[in-house]
Design an enzyme around this catalytic site. Structure first.
Site, mmCIF file in Angstrom:
data_model
loop_
_atom_site.group_PDB
_atom_site.id
_atom_site.type_symbol
_atom_site.label_atom_id
_atom_site.label_comp_id
_atom_site.label_asym_id
_atom_site.label_seq_id
_atom_site.Cartn_x
_atom_site.Cartn_y
_atom_site.Cartn_z
ATOM 1 N N LYS A 84 -4.128 0.052 13.751
ATOM 2 C CA LYS A 84 -5.142 0.941 13.440
ATOM 3 C C LYS A 84 -6.403 0.597 13.750
ATOM 4 O O LYS A 84 -6.856 -0.402 13.225
ATOM 5 C CB LYS A 84 -4.434 1.069 11.845
ATOM 6 C CG LYS A 84 -5.677 1.961 11.110
ATOM 7 C CD LYS A 84 -5.292 2.129 9.777
ATOM 8 C CE LYS A 84 -6.158 2.995 9.149
ATOM 9 N NZ LYS A 84 -5.775 3.279 7.497
ATOM 10 N N ASN A 106 -3.356 -1.638 7.552
ATOM 11 C CA ASN A 106 -4.680 -2.126 7.166
ATOM 12 C C ASN A 106 -4.630 -3.701 7.068
ATOM 13 O O ASN A 106 -4.154 -4.077 5.894
ATOM 14 C CB ASN A 106 -5.144 -1.364 5.742
ATOM 15 C CG ASN A 106 -5.358 0.007 5.865
ATOM 16 O OD1 ASN A 106 -5.976 0.393 6.811
ATOM 17 N ND2 ASN A 106 -4.832 0.664 4.813
ATOM 18 N N ASP A 133 -2.501 14.371 6.785
ATOM 19 C CA ASP A 133 -2.094 13.201 6.439
ATOM 20 C C ASP A 133 -0.858 13.376 5.461
ATOM 21 O O ASP A 133 -1.165 13.344 4.098
ATOM 22 C CB ASP A 133 -3.163 12.439 5.778
ATOM 23 C CG ASP A 133 -2.758 11.186 5.400
ATOM 24 O OD1 ASP A 133 -1.782 10.707 5.857
ATOM 25 O OD2 ASP A 133 -3.666 10.351 4.684
ATOM 26 N N TRP A 141 -13.918 12.967 2.565
ATOM 27 C CA TRP A 141 -12.803 12.798 3.572
ATOM 28 C C TRP A 141 -12.176 13.666 4.412
ATOM 29 O O TRP A 141 -11.428 13.729 5.212
ATOM 30 C CB TRP A 141 -11.580 12.372 2.497
ATOM 31 C CG TRP A 141 -11.710 11.084 1.763
ATOM 32 C CD1 TRP A 141 -12.511 10.903 0.495
ATOM 33 C CD2 TRP A 141 -11.575 9.646 2.097
ATOM 34 N NE1 TRP A 141 -12.536 9.629 0.105
ATOM 35 C CE2 TRP A 141 -11.972 9.148 1.082
ATOM 36 C CE3 TRP A 141 -10.991 9.209 3.202
ATOM 37 C CZ2 TRP A 141 -11.686 7.597 1.331
ATOM 38 C CZ3 TRP A 141 -10.472 7.771 3.437
ATOM 39 C CH2 TRP A 141 -11.156 7.095 2.382
ATOM 40 N N ARG A 198 -11.565 17.334 10.021
ATOM 41 C CA ARG A 198 -10.621 16.330 10.182
ATOM 42 C C ARG A 198 -9.238 16.626 11.035
ATOM 43 O O ARG A 198 -8.794 15.852 11.707
ATOM 44 C CB ARG A 198 -10.113 15.677 8.812
ATOM 45 C CG ARG A 198 -9.171 14.723 8.707
ATOM 46 C CD ARG A 198 -9.220 14.026 7.446
ATOM 47 N NE ARG A 198 -7.997 13.160 7.455
ATOM 48 C CZ ARG A 198 -7.629 12.459 6.215
ATOM 49 N NH1 ARG A 198 -8.717 12.686 5.164
ATOM 50 N NH2 ARG A 198 -6.501 11.841 6.263
ATOM 51 N N GLU A 225 3.927 9.106 -0.866
ATOM 52 C CA GLU A 225 2.728 8.950 -1.156
ATOM 53 C C GLU A 225 2.100 10.278 -1.759
ATOM 54 O O GLU A 225 1.445 10.332 -3.097
ATOM 55 C CB GLU A 225 1.687 8.826 0.090
ATOM 56 C CG GLU A 225 0.177 8.687 -0.435
ATOM 57 C CD GLU A 225 -0.776 8.280 0.964
ATOM 58 O OE1 GLU A 225 -0.191 8.110 1.763
ATOM 59 O OE2 GLU A 225 -2.093 8.303 0.434
ATOM 60 N N GLU A 264 7.085 21.812 -3.435
ATOM 61 C CA GLU A 264 5.780 22.763 -2.841
ATOM 62 C C GLU A 264 5.727 23.818 -3.737
ATOM 63 O O GLU A 264 4.220 24.014 -3.985
ATOM 64 C CB GLU A 264 6.423 23.373 -1.476
ATOM 65 C CG GLU A 264 4.999 24.063 -0.807
ATOM 66 C CD GLU A 264 5.734 24.486 0.558
ATOM 67 O OE1 GLU A 264 6.844 24.978 0.675
ATOM 68 O OE2 GLU A 264 4.823 24.804 1.248
ATOM 69 N N LYS A 298 0.777 10.993 13.628
ATOM 70 C CA LYS A 298 1.251 11.480 12.313
ATOM 71 C C LYS A 298 1.916 12.971 12.706
ATOM 72 O O LYS A 298 1.438 13.589 13.586
ATOM 73 C CB LYS A 298 0.227 11.426 11.118
ATOM 74 C CG LYS A 298 -0.171 10.114 10.679
ATOM 75 C CD LYS A 298 -0.774 10.308 9.381
ATOM 76 C CE LYS A 298 -1.214 8.790 9.226
ATOM 77 N NZ LYS A 298 -1.957 8.427 7.680
ATOM 78 N N GLU A 346 -10.682 4.998 8.845
ATOM 79 C CA GLU A 346 -10.693 4.483 7.526
ATOM 80 C C GLU A 346 -11.428 2.993 7.327
ATOM 81 O O GLU A 346 -10.832 2.116 6.733
ATOM 82 C CB GLU A 346 -9.590 4.506 6.981
ATOM 83 C CG GLU A 346 -8.870 6.246 6.919
ATOM 84 C CD GLU A 346 -7.762 6.340 6.003
ATOM 85 O OE1 GLU A 346 -6.870 5.318 5.816
ATOM 86 O OE2 GLU A 346 -7.368 7.362 5.628
ATOM 87 N N GLU A 351 0.816 -1.315 0.149
ATOM 88 C CA GLU A 351 -0.050 0.060 -0.095
ATOM 89 C C GLU A 351 0.827 1.279 -0.048
ATOM 90 O O GLU A 351 1.985 1.315 0.890
ATOM 91 C CB GLU A 351 -0.879 0.060 1.276
ATOM 92 C CG GLU A 351 -1.772 1.122 1.025
ATOM 93 C CD GLU A 351 -3.005 0.992 2.281
ATOM 94 O OE1 GLU A 351 -3.571 -0.333 2.263
ATOM 95 O OE2 GLU A 351 -3.745 1.661 2.428
#
Ligand code: BDP
Length: 670
Positions: free
Chosen positions: A273, A193, A356, A532, A327, A384, A502, A351, A277, A150
């Site tokens: 976890k 996950n 995220d 989300w 969130r 990611e 960036e 985190k 999600e 993942e």
């Protein structure tokens, strides 16, 4: 293959330097028992010296006098050393002593010596004492048993293949060597996950495979962890519930944990976890995160195990029109009220930012908020949201900024690095975890230069005082050798790469302008109307998320007063985070004198130009590094350049059309 060897090249060393160091390396002796970890140190020295200097050292299990390397355990009462620390010094008689309280300490010292040799540093007057700043220096693999990863961008898993354990143990050993050389001391080998098949990793059928992996890593001071499925009692045990307070559930876990430790006596612990999600967790049963974590913690405690409990708990089915559920607030809202309720062997994994792993986020307010809870900060080495190892992004400067952040938790001087290390609140099971960027690609990380991020993570967590530049110097020299042009060119590219990325992606801290699902490439509204919780709220007047206490979601109030005030105020808010905290009109003027819209245009053009410069700079290195690595990086830079232009054009066009405001320089925006 050279790129496979990463920073453990041990290239041939000739000339004056080789002559001066050789006498110190002719023998390797030790009075210790030949344990697997000590043997790893000796083997590493033997092979590297043979490769670098054209002779093989003489190895002896009796300490030899005179010039030579001596590996030894020092007294338990040596107060200057922690368990994993080491001393390295040259005696007047030329003995080069590496001593630790444990063999792992000796192994770390050995890799330090090899780093010095690779960098051509003198070793005749060493006087070094090193201890890791963080006791937990962990990696998370998001690997699945079918071999997929993942968010993996470097091929398939090195642990699993087609629903089985991979048999390439030689590769795992090389990986273990790399990890020990940068001080990583724990790995979770499977995805957080935990799907159906992975749930079974805690059963004997699979534990025999995990056991073999654990043995390889144990010899390099790295403990093995597993991510577990909170619903295992149902899925494996056939129970009707996974309620952490249910007696049968506890019995299920007692049995499961006992089985794990029968196979792996030094098993590090479990990573969880939960309630995130769509993963199961204690919320399903009306229990708190602490009740869930503590149940497992009590069961692993007698074995010395840890429960690493992730704080990435948020509602991923929110209503985008509801501007009060934020969130960014979720982790703090869920976990702050539980501060002090977790057992000693529970470690919360937080985190680095409240969202995220975006290119720019403020620091999670839980870091510093939690005072009576062990914690590790979670970084994402796998890119990611940062270009998926196609784009060059050296992450150490970002992590460094996070670690240096002043939280004011205990007045000034309360930096994140002191919270993470446990120093500020005197906590022991603390440190860092990171989602790793490694797969079975021949160069481990997809982009050859992305090896620097794995290297940098390990080095920085061992020693957060190092600068991003120090770390890049080491990495480049060990990886590519000492050519000054190679060093200065790659260093320049690395150190600027985060800002460049960036520049051509999402501006001023707003984040999230990516394609949903796979998260590669620009899509400004990709997440805007989804559930989300990831928005930019751009409309014809302006953009940004109002997270103020006065009129917004109130997220800024989760920080200690000084930071809360700073983020709350439009003028004091650091500009790189402006749109994270404020909704502003396109005509809002930044300290540079530019409007926000002009800033967006300018940075997007500049970012692409910078990538073009990297391509030109890289070309100058042709012939100075091996062809394979040269071509690999050149190809990646070409793709990055094309994709950076796509980012630039889509983002600029989007905001031009929303705002209707022309670029002052009349560049092509459509
Ligand atoms: C997100 C990833 C998702 C992970 C999740 C997590 O998109 O694949 O499962 O984080 O950290 O960034 O659990």
């Amino acid at each position: 293959v050279t790129s496979y060897k990463a920073w453990l090249q041990y290239s041939k060393s000739e000339g004056k330097y080789a002559k001066t160091v050789t006498p110190f390396l002719k023998t390797i002796s030790s009075s210790c028992d030949a344990s697997p970890v000590l043997w790893s140190a000796i083997e590493e020295l033997n092979q590297s010296i043979t490769q670098m200097f054209d002779f093989s050292p003489f190895i002896s299990f009796e300490v030899m006098s005179g010039k030579g390397v001596v590996l030894q355990l020092c007294s338990e009462s040596e107060t200057r050393l922690q368990d994993e620390g080491y001393m390295m010094y040259t005696e007047p008689n030329g003995q080069l002593i590496i001593s630790g309280k444990t063999e792992t300490g000796i192994l770390y010292g050995t890799f330090h010596l090899l780093r010095l040799l690779q960098m051509g540093k003198p070793i005749d007057k060493l006087n070094i004492i090193e201890n890791p700043a963080n006791s937990l220096r962990l990696l998370n693999h998001w690997d699945n048993i079918d071999g997929s990863i993942e968010r993996g961008y470097a091929g398939k898993s090195i642990f699993f293949e087609n629903d089985q354990f991979s048999q390439n143990y030689g590769r795992l050993k090389d990986y273990a060597r790399m990890l020990a050389s940068i001080g990583v001391n724990g790995i979770a080998i499977n995805n957080v996950n935990v799907h159906q098949l992975e749930t079974k990793l805690i059963t004997p059928e699979y534990l025999t495979g995990v056991e073999k992996i654990a043995a390889i890593f144990r010899a390099y001071g790295v403990k093995t962890f597993l991510s577990i499925n909170f619903a295992s009692p149902i899925e494996l045990g056939g129970l009707k519930t996974a309620d952490p307070l249910d007696e049968e559930v506890k019995r299920f876990w007692e049995h499961a944990i006992k089985t794990i430790y029968t196979h792996i006596p030094d098993f590090g612990g479990v990573v969880v976890k939960a309630d995130s999600e769509n993963r199961p967790g204690p919320f399903t049963y009306g229990r708190s995160q602490a009740e869930g974590a503590n149940m497992l913690a009590e069961i692993v405690a007698p074995y010395g195990g840890l429960v690493i409990w992730r704080c990435f708990v948020y509602n991923c089915h929110q209503d985008w029109r509801d501007r009060t559920t934020d969130r960014a607030k979720a982790a703090y809202d869920h976990f702050m009220p539980l501060d002090g309720d977790f057992h000693e062997n529970v470690v919360l994994q937080i985190k680095n930012g409240p969202m995220d792993f975006q290119v720019r986020e403020p620091v999670s307010p839980l870091l510093g908020g939690l005072k009576e809870t062990n914690q590790v900060i979670e970084f994402q080495i796998t890119q990611e949201y940062l270009g998926q190892q196609i784009h060059l992004v050296y992450l150490v400067p970002q992590w460094k900024e996070v670690l240096e952040f002043e939280t004011y938790a205990k007045g000034s001087g309360s930096t994140v690095k002191k919270i993470v290390s446990g120093e500020l609140y005197d906590r022991k099971n603390n440190g860092a975890a990171a989602v790793v960027n490694v797969g079975d690609d021949y160069n481990w990380t997809g982009h050859t230069l992305a090896q620097s991020n794995l290297y940098g993570y390990g080095r920085l967590m061992w020693s957060p005082e190092m600068t991003a530049e120090d770390i890049s110097n080491e990495w480049i020299t060990c990886t590519f050798g000492a050519d000054p042009l190679v060093l200065s060119t790659i260093k320049g590219m690395l150190l600027n790469s985060w800002t460049t990325y960036e520049n051509y992606t999402s501006p001023l801290g707003v984040g999230w302008m990516v394609n949903p699902g796979h998260h590669y490439g620009p899509n400004v509204d990709g997440y805007e109307y989804q559930a989300w919780g990831t928005y930019h709220f751009a409309d014809w007047k302006g953009l940004g998320v109002n997270r103020t206490m006065a009129t917004g979601t109130g997220f800024s109030g989760q920080y200690y007063q000084k930071n809360a005030e700073k983020y709350e105020s439009l003028t004091d808010c650091p500009e790189e985070l402006l749109l994270f905290f404020h909704y502003v009109p396109y005509s809002y003027v930044l300290s540079s004198g530019k409007t926000v819209i002009q800033h967006i245009y300018d940075t997007h053009f500049a970012g692409v130009e910078q990538v073009e410069q990297y391509r030109q700079q890289w070309k100058q290195l042709q012939g100075r590094i091996d062809k394979k690595r040269f071509d690999d990086v050149a190809t990646k830079l070409d793709i990055q350049f094309e994709h950076a232009k796509e980012w630039r054009d889509i983002v600029n066009t989007y905001f031009y059309r929303k705002s209707g405001i022309d670029d002052q320089h009349n560049r092509p925006i459509y």
